[in-house]
Design an enzyme around this catalytic site. Structure first.
Site, PDB file in Angstrom:
ATOM      1  N   ARG A  74     -37.820  81.165  85.521  1.00  0.00           N
ATOM      2  CA  ARG A  74     -37.768  82.750  85.229  1.00  0.00           C
ATOM      3  C   ARG A  74     -39.070  82.914  84.638  1.00  0.00           C
ATOM      4  NH1 ARG A  74     -34.254  88.142  83.390  1.00  0.00           N
ATOM      5  NH2 ARG A  74     -36.602  89.031  82.925  1.00  0.00           N
ATOM      6  N   ARG A 100     -31.685  93.304  85.322  1.00  0.00           N
ATOM      7  CA  ARG A 100     -32.592  91.997  84.088  1.00  0.00           C
ATOM      8  C   ARG A 100     -33.218  92.464  82.966  1.00  0.00           C
ATOM      9  NH1 ARG A 100     -31.858  87.564  87.436  1.00  0.00           N
ATOM     10  NH2 ARG A 100     -31.275  88.628  89.228  1.00  0.00           N
ATOM     11  N   ILE A 101     -33.754  91.571  82.353  1.00  0.00           N
ATOM     12  CA  ILE A 101     -34.068  91.889  80.903  1.00  0.00           C
ATOM     13  C   ILE A 101     -35.364  91.954  81.087  1.00  0.00           C
ATOM     14  CG2 ILE A 101     -35.097  90.962  78.526  1.00  0.00           C
ATOM     15  CD1 ILE A 101     -31.362  91.575  78.946  1.00  0.00           C
ATOM     16  N   THR A 117     -32.661 103.010  81.543  1.00  0.00           N
ATOM     17  CA  THR A 117     -31.468 104.296  81.155  1.00  0.00           C
ATOM     18  C   THR A 117     -30.704 103.487  81.638  1.00  0.00           C
ATOM     19  OG1 THR A 117     -30.264 106.356  82.091  1.00  0.00           O
ATOM     20  CG2 THR A 117     -32.078 104.904  83.534  1.00  0.00           C
ATOM     21  N   HIS A 118     -29.708 103.791  80.172  1.00  0.00           N
ATOM     22  CA  HIS A 118     -28.152 102.785  80.004  1.00  0.00           C
ATOM     23  C   HIS A 118     -26.844 103.664  79.941  1.00  0.00           C
ATOM     24  CE1 HIS A 118     -26.162  99.424  78.850  1.00  0.00           C
ATOM     25  NE2 HIS A 118     -25.797 100.471  77.772  1.00  0.00           N
ATOM     26  N   SER A 145     -28.003 107.016  77.654  1.00  0.00           N
ATOM     27  CA  SER A 145     -29.028 106.841  76.865  1.00  0.00           C
ATOM     28  C   SER A 145     -30.492 106.465  77.504  1.00  0.00           C
ATOM     29  CB  SER A 145     -29.567 105.627  75.238  1.00  0.00           C
ATOM     30  OG  SER A 145     -27.465 105.710  74.605  1.00  0.00           O
ATOM     31  N   ASP A 150     -38.055  97.458  74.404  1.00  0.00           N
ATOM     32  CA  ASP A 150     -38.659  96.544  73.406  1.00  0.00           C
ATOM     33  C   ASP A 150     -38.389  95.093  74.241  1.00  0.00           C
ATOM     34  OD1 ASP A 150     -36.146  96.268  72.895  1.00  0.00           O
ATOM     35  OD2 ASP A 150     -36.814  97.209  70.528  1.00  0.00           O
ATOM     36  N   ALA A 151     -38.349  94.170  73.068  1.00  0.00           N
ATOM     37  CA  ALA A 151     -37.906  92.875  73.700  1.00  0.00           C
ATOM     38  C   ALA A 151     -36.433  91.817  73.808  1.00  0.00           C
ATOM     39  CB  ALA A 151     -38.923  91.512  72.295  1.00  0.00           C
ATOM     40  N   GLY A 152     -35.338  93.158  73.263  1.00  0.00           N
ATOM     41  CA  GLY A 152     -34.487  93.222  73.275  1.00  0.00           C
ATOM     42  C   GLY A 152     -33.701  94.127  74.167  1.00  0.00           C
ATOM     43  N   THR A 153     -32.175  93.982  73.651  1.00  0.00           N
ATOM     44  CA  THR A 153     -31.034  93.969  74.907  1.00  0.00           C
ATOM     45  C   THR A 153     -31.095  96.010  75.033  1.00  0.00           C
ATOM     46  OG1 THR A 153     -31.298  91.822  75.299  1.00  0.00           O
ATOM     47  CG2 THR A 153     -29.453  93.714  76.095  1.00  0.00           C
TER      48      THR A 153
HETATM   49  C1  GAR Z   1     -26.848 103.428  85.826  1.00  0.00           C
HETATM   50  O1  GAR Z   1     -25.146 104.172  85.087  1.00  0.00           O
HETATM   51  C2  GAR Z   1     -27.387 102.623  84.468  1.00  0.00           C
HETATM   52  O2  GAR Z   1     -27.503 103.003  83.933  1.00  0.00           O
HETATM   53  C3  GAR Z   1     -27.273 101.724  84.696  1.00  0.00           C
HETATM   54  O3  GAR Z   1     -27.079 101.715  86.205  1.00  0.00           O
HETATM   55  C4  GAR Z   1     -26.629 102.248  87.225  1.00  0.00           C
HETATM   56  C5  GAR Z   1     -27.671 102.472  88.014  1.00  0.00           C
HETATM   57  O4  GAR Z   1     -27.374 103.490  89.045  1.00  0.00           O
HETATM   58  N1  GAR Z   1     -28.442 100.432  84.798  1.00  0.00           N
HETATM   59  C6  GAR Z   1     -27.145  99.792  83.833  1.00  0.00           C
HETATM   60  O5  GAR Z   1     -26.131  99.035  83.507  1.00  0.00           O
HETATM   61  C7  GAR Z   1     -28.597  98.372  82.710  1.00  0.00           C
HETATM   62  N2  GAR Z   1     -28.273  97.968  81.812  1.00  0.00           N
HETATM   63  P1  GAR Z   1     -27.383 103.161  90.404  1.00  0.00           P
HETATM   64  O6  GAR Z   1     -27.621 102.214  91.244  1.00  0.00           O
HETATM   65  O7  GAR Z   1     -26.697 104.183  91.551  1.00  0.00           O
HETATM   66  O8  GAR Z   1     -29.068 104.395  90.486  1.00  0.00           O
END
Ligand code: GAR
Length: 209
Positions: A74, A100-101, A117-118, A145, A150-153
Site C-alpha cells: 500500500r 480509498r483513503i 465528496t461524500h 458533503s 485530511d488524514a482521517g476518514t
Molecule cells: C458519490 O455518491 C460519492 O459521494 C461516493 O461515491 C459516489 C460516486 O458516484 N463516494 C463515497 O462514498 C466516498 N466515501 P459516481 O461514481 O456516480 O460519480
C-alpha cells in the site's frame, strides 16, 4: 489562515483539476459538462475498469490508472499515486467517488488542495457506506458533503453541504440516486467557486470567496 488559489485578478489561467474516481463517474461527468472557471486536466483511477475513465477519454481528457495490485504494498501504491498525480501538475484534486483513503504522500504534497465528496451530512455516517448507514439509523434527512481532505476518514473541514429527505420506502439505491442529483450540483458549484474566488480556512471553518 491557509488559503486556496482562485483567480487573483488579471488573466490568470483557469485552475487545473485532477479528478480521481473509482466507479461510474457521474460526478466527474457533471464536472466535465460544466467546466467553467476550471479545467479538468486529468482523470486518475485505482481501477482500470472504472467507467469514469471512459467518460474522461470521451471528453479528450488524459487519464492514468494506478492499481494497487501493480505495487508491492500500500505504501508503494501511495507513492505511485502521488507520482501519477504530479505528472499532471494539478492546482486542485477532486476525489469524486474515490473509494480509498488518501495516503500520506499525496496529503503532504497537496494538503489543503484535495477535496472529497461524500453521500451523507458529515460528521454523520462517514466511511464507505454513508447511504446504507443513514437508512439503517432511521434518519429522516441526509444529504451530501464536500470537504477538504485530511488524514482521517471523512473528517476534514466541511466546505459545502446539501440536505436530501429520506422517504419511507427508500432503498440504498433509490436514496443514493437522489443524493447524487444534489451532489452533482453541489460539487460543480463548489469547485467553480473555489476555482474562481479561492477559499480560506480558519480552524475548521471554510469560507469561499
Ligand atoms: C458519490 O455518491 C460519492 O459521494 C461516493 O461515491 C459516489 C460516486 O458516484 N463516494 C463515497 O462514498 C466516498 N466515501 P459516481 O461514481 O456516480 O460519480
Amino acid at each position: 489562515m491557509p488559503t486556496g488559489a482562485g483567480t487573483k485578478g488579471g488573466a490568470a489561467a483557469a485552475p487545473r483539476i485532477a479528478v480521481i474516481v473509482s466507479g461510474s463517474g457521474t460526478l466527474l461527468q457533471a464536472l466535465l459538462d460544466n467546466a467553467q472557471g476550471y479545467t479538468i486536466s486529468s482523470v486518475l483511477s485505482d481501477r482500470g475498469d472504472a467507467l469514469g475513465l471512459e467518460r474522461a477519454r470521451a471528453a479528450g481528457v488524459p487519464t492514468a490508472v494506478v492499481e494497487l495490485k501493480e505495487f508491492p504494498d500500500r505504501a508503494a501504491w501511495d507513492r505511485g499515486l502521488l507520482r501519477a498525480v504530479e505528472a499532471f501538475a494539478p492546482d486542485l484534486i477532486v476525489l469524486a467517488g474515490f473509494m480509498r483513503i488518501v495516503g500520506e504522500p499525496l496529503l503532504t504534497r497537496y494538503g489543503g488542495r484535495i477535496i472529497n465528496t461524500h453521500p451523507a451530512l458529515l460528521p454523520a455516517f462517514p466511511g464507505a457506506h454513508g447511504v446504507r448507514d443513514a437508512i439503517a439509523h432511521g434518519v429522516k434527512v441526509t444529504g451530501c458533503s464536500v470537504i477538504l481532505v485530511d488524514a482521517g476518514t471523512d473528517t476534514g473541514p466541511i466546505i459545502a453541504q446539501r440536505a436530501v429527505d429520506v422517504l419511507d420506502d427508500d432503498t440504498e439505491e433509490t436514496l443514493h440516486e437522489r443524493i447524487k442529483v444534489a451532489e452533482r450540483e453541489l460539487l460543480v458549484d463548489t469547485v467553480q467557486r473555489m476555482a474562481t474566488k479561492g477559499w480560506t480556512v480558519e480552524e475548521r471553518k471554510v469560507r469561499l470567496g
